[in-house]
Design an enzyme around this catalytic site. Structure first.
Site, PDB file in Angstrom:
ATOM      1  N   ASN A   9       1.326  -0.925  -0.081  1.00 42.61           N
ATOM      2  CA  ASN A   9       0.152   0.021   0.013  1.00 42.61           C
ATOM      3  C   ASN A   9       0.865   1.168  -0.170  1.00 42.61           C
ATOM      4  O   ASN A   9       1.561   1.601   0.998  1.00 42.61           O
ATOM      5  CB  ASN A   9      -0.549  -0.376   0.994  1.00 42.61           C
ATOM      6  CG  ASN A   9      -1.248   1.494   1.332  1.00 42.61           C
ATOM      7  OD1 ASN A   9      -1.435   2.061   0.542  1.00 42.61           O
ATOM      8  ND2 ASN A   9      -2.151   1.476   2.460  1.00 42.61           N
ATOM      9  N   TRP A  10       1.137   1.553  -1.109  1.00 40.15           N
ATOM     10  CA  TRP A  10       2.036   3.041  -1.278  1.00 40.15           C
ATOM     11  C   TRP A  10       1.483   4.172  -0.640  1.00 40.15           C
ATOM     12  O   TRP A  10       2.777   5.012  -0.432  1.00 40.15           O
ATOM     13  CB  TRP A  10       2.621   3.195  -2.804  1.00 40.15           C
ATOM     14  CG  TRP A  10       3.434   2.132  -3.515  1.00 40.15           C
ATOM     15  CD1 TRP A  10       3.633   1.045  -3.022  1.00 40.15           C
ATOM     16  CD2 TRP A  10       3.267   1.972  -5.056  1.00 40.15           C
ATOM     17  NE1 TRP A  10       3.909   0.049  -3.808  1.00 40.15           N
ATOM     18  CE2 TRP A  10       4.233   1.182  -5.431  1.00 40.15           C
ATOM     19  CE3 TRP A  10       3.508   3.230  -5.647  1.00 40.15           C
ATOM     20  CZ2 TRP A  10       4.763   0.662  -6.096  1.00 40.15           C
ATOM     21  CZ3 TRP A  10       4.244   2.459  -6.879  1.00 40.15           C
ATOM     22  CH2 TRP A  10       4.822   2.186  -7.521  1.00 40.15           C
ATOM     23  N   LYS A  11       0.133   4.048  -0.010  1.00 41.24           N
ATOM     24  CA  LYS A  11      -0.718   5.616   0.124  1.00 41.24           C
ATOM     25  C   LYS A  11       0.039   6.430  -0.566  1.00 41.24           C
ATOM     26  O   LYS A  11      -0.435   6.617  -1.848  1.00 41.24           O
ATOM     27  CB  LYS A  11       0.387   5.528   1.703  1.00 41.24           C
ATOM     28  CG  LYS A  11       0.206   4.608   2.174  1.00 41.24           C
ATOM     29  CD  LYS A  11       0.295   4.605   4.122  1.00 41.24           C
ATOM     30  CE  LYS A  11       0.130   3.955   5.102  1.00 41.24           C
ATOM     31  NZ  LYS A  11       0.046   3.344   6.324  1.00 41.24           N
ATOM     32  N   HIS A  93     -10.040   1.658   4.610  1.00 39.57           N
ATOM     33  CA  HIS A  93      -8.480   2.177   5.473  1.00 39.57           C
ATOM     34  C   HIS A  93      -8.846   2.630   6.370  1.00 39.57           C
ATOM     35  O   HIS A  93      -9.607   3.642   5.875  1.00 39.57           O
ATOM     36  CB  HIS A  93      -7.355   2.386   4.338  1.00 39.57           C
ATOM     37  CG  HIS A  93      -6.230   2.199   4.506  1.00 39.57           C
ATOM     38  ND1 HIS A  93      -5.885   3.118   5.720  1.00 39.57           N
ATOM     39  CD2 HIS A  93      -5.192   2.085   4.619  1.00 39.57           C
ATOM     40  CE1 HIS A  93      -4.204   3.120   6.108  1.00 39.57           C
ATOM     41  NE2 HIS A  93      -4.111   1.626   5.081  1.00 39.57           N
ATOM     42  N   GLU A  95      -7.031   5.218   7.210  1.00 42.75           N
ATOM     43  CA  GLU A  95      -7.123   6.726   7.073  1.00 42.75           C
ATOM     44  C   GLU A  95      -8.217   6.885   6.598  1.00 42.75           C
ATOM     45  O   GLU A  95      -8.396   8.153   7.166  1.00 42.75           O
ATOM     46  CB  GLU A  95      -5.815   6.710   6.714  1.00 42.75           C
ATOM     47  CG  GLU A  95      -4.373   6.834   7.497  1.00 42.75           C
ATOM     48  CD  GLU A  95      -3.717   5.401   6.293  1.00 42.75           C
ATOM     49  OE1 GLU A  95      -3.106   5.303   4.743  1.00 42.75           O
ATOM     50  OE2 GLU A  95      -1.980   5.567   7.391  1.00 42.75           O
ATOM     51  N   GLU A 164      -6.121  -4.464  10.176  1.00 40.64           N
ATOM     52  CA  GLU A 164      -4.699  -3.665  10.601  1.00 40.64           C
ATOM     53  C   GLU A 164      -5.474  -2.597  11.993  1.00 40.64           C
ATOM     54  O   GLU A 164      -6.237  -1.593  11.751  1.00 40.64           O
ATOM     55  CB  GLU A 164      -4.676  -2.585   9.515  1.00 40.64           C
ATOM     56  CG  GLU A 164      -4.436  -3.223   8.408  1.00 40.64           C
ATOM     57  CD  GLU A 164      -4.301  -2.311   6.912  1.00 40.64           C
ATOM     58  OE1 GLU A 164      -3.152  -2.643   6.284  1.00 40.64           O
ATOM     59  OE2 GLU A 164      -4.336  -0.996   6.708  1.00 40.64           O
ATOM     60  N   GLY A 170       1.716   2.340  10.432  1.00 42.48           N
ATOM     61  CA  GLY A 170       3.283   3.819  11.117  1.00 42.48           C
ATOM     62  C   GLY A 170       3.615   3.578  12.181  1.00 42.48           C
ATOM     63  O   GLY A 170       4.433   4.878  11.964  1.00 42.48           O
ATOM     64  N   SER A 208       2.387  -2.178  10.641  1.00 42.83           N
ATOM     65  CA  SER A 208       4.218  -2.211  11.188  1.00 42.83           C
ATOM     66  C   SER A 208       4.615  -3.270  10.406  1.00 42.83           C
ATOM     67  O   SER A 208       5.779  -3.916  11.492  1.00 42.83           O
ATOM     68  CB  SER A 208       4.412  -1.622  12.453  1.00 42.83           C
ATOM     69  OG  SER A 208       3.925  -0.245  12.553  1.00 42.83           O
ATOM     70  N   GLY A 229       2.430  -1.297   4.272  1.00 49.08           N
ATOM     71  CA  GLY A 229       2.462   0.188   4.108  1.00 49.08           C
ATOM     72  C   GLY A 229       3.766   0.816   4.014  1.00 49.08           C
ATOM     73  O   GLY A 229       4.330   0.695   2.970  1.00 49.08           O
ATOM     74  N   GLY A 230       4.515   1.605   4.812  1.00 44.57           N
ATOM     75  CA  GLY A 230       6.188   2.254   4.623  1.00 44.57           C
ATOM     76  C   GLY A 230       7.058   0.816   4.072  1.00 44.57           C
ATOM     77  O   GLY A 230       7.902   1.251   3.072  1.00 44.57           O
TER      78      GLY A 230
HETATM   79  P1  PGA Z   1       2.264   0.465   7.923  1.00 44.67           P
HETATM   80  O1  PGA Z   1       0.875   0.828   6.903  1.00 44.67           O
HETATM   81  O2  PGA Z   1       3.361  -1.196   6.831  1.00 44.67           O
HETATM   82  O3  PGA Z   1       3.273   1.717   7.149  1.00 44.67           O
HETATM   83  O4  PGA Z   1       2.510   0.453   9.032  1.00 44.67           O
HETATM   84  C1  PGA Z   1       0.081  -0.562   6.658  1.00 44.67           C
HETATM   85  C2  PGA Z   1      -1.012   0.271   5.932  1.00 44.67           C
HETATM   86  O5  PGA Z   1      -1.796   1.305   6.487  1.00 44.67           O
HETATM   87  O6  PGA Z   1      -1.992  -0.632   5.283  1.00 44.67           O
END
Ligand code: PGA
Length: 246
Positions: A9-11, A93, A95, A164, A170, A208, A229-230
């Site tokens: 997930n590149w966001k 998600h 966010e 999640e 994050g 994470s 994500g990251g």
């Molecule tokens: P993260 O994000 O791996 O940076 O914690 C995961 C996500 O939000 O899908």
């Protein structure tokens, strides 16, 4: 036996040169034992499609509109994602739920439109830290998922679920494999009861996930891969996670 699935997930990260470098690093590391996909920002979908089309790596989006078409300035429909060759789209998600006030019902509507266009929704659920501390984790994730299951009816078995925990996204604070497994088992039982196909449905863990914790998470019986994500933004990190899903 459920094959593992790893989804980046590149966001809202990336640029054309950075994407090219990242995707070529992933392509060069093939083959993977797991299924692998990247969910990229909308403007990069066609380029990701062109880069990945000849491989088994899939691509997808991070959201879609809850409307089929019409006067919804700035929105992108499920049909448009299907035209871009998307195999997946994230919906719900945390966010989006937090910053765009997306409700369970809206998330369900998006999932429905995606399925109608042949795009697999990855439905994200998860509790906040306050909800976990109040002992509400299972109630929260079951409520989030049940609205989607109800809206999709007989198609509910076609989705992928991503657990999640909001407090793990994050933050560098991962759920322990046991904490994650406990929630995954609850979600699988719910899916099994509702669809009769829970045993073959995929439930991903996100929050994470890194190269050094991926293998222990993926070793849990109900964790079928990860939403990353990251650590999906650097080829070496993402590849290491994909390899951890053997
Ligand atoms: P993260 O994000 O791996 O940076 O914690 C995961 C996500 O939000 O899908």
């Amino acid at each position: 036996m459920r094959n593992k699935l790893i989804v980046g997930n590149w966001k809202m990260h990336g640029s054309r040169p950075a994407n090219a470098e990242l995707l070529s690093g992933i392509l060069a590391a093939r083959p993977f034992a797991a299924d692998v996909a990247v969910c990229v920002p909308f403007p990069y979908l066609f380029e990701a499609a062109a880069t990945l089309a000849a491989s088994e790596i899939r691509w997808g989006a991070q959201d879609c509109s809850a409307h089929d078409q019409g006067a919804y300035t700035g929105e992108v429909s499920a049909q448009m994602l299907a035209e871009c060759g998307c195999r997946y789209a994230l919906v719900g998600h945390s966010e989006r739920r937090a910053y765009h006030h997306e409700s369970d019902a809206l998330v369900a509507e998006k999932a429905k439109l995606l399925l109608a266009r042949g795009v697999t929704p990855i439905v994200c659920v998860g509790e906040t830290l306050a909800e976990r501390d109040a002992g509400q984790t299972e109630d929260v994730v079951k409520r989030q998922l049940s609205v989607v299951i109800h809206a999709l009816a007989h198609c509910a078995s076609e989705i992928v679920v991503a657990y999640e925990p909001v407090w793990a996204i994050g933050t560098g604070r991962t759920a322990t494999p046991e904490q994650a497994q406990q929630v995954h088992a609850v979600l699988r039982a719910q899916l099994q009861a509702a669809t009769g196909h829970g045993e073959r449905m995929k439930i991903l863990y996100g929050g994470s996930v890194k190269a050094d914790n991926a293998a222990t998470l993926f070793a849990m019986p109900d964790i079928d891969g990860g939403l990353i994500g990251g650590a999906s933004l650097k080829a070496a990190d993402f590849v290491a996670i994909c390899r951890a899903a053997a």
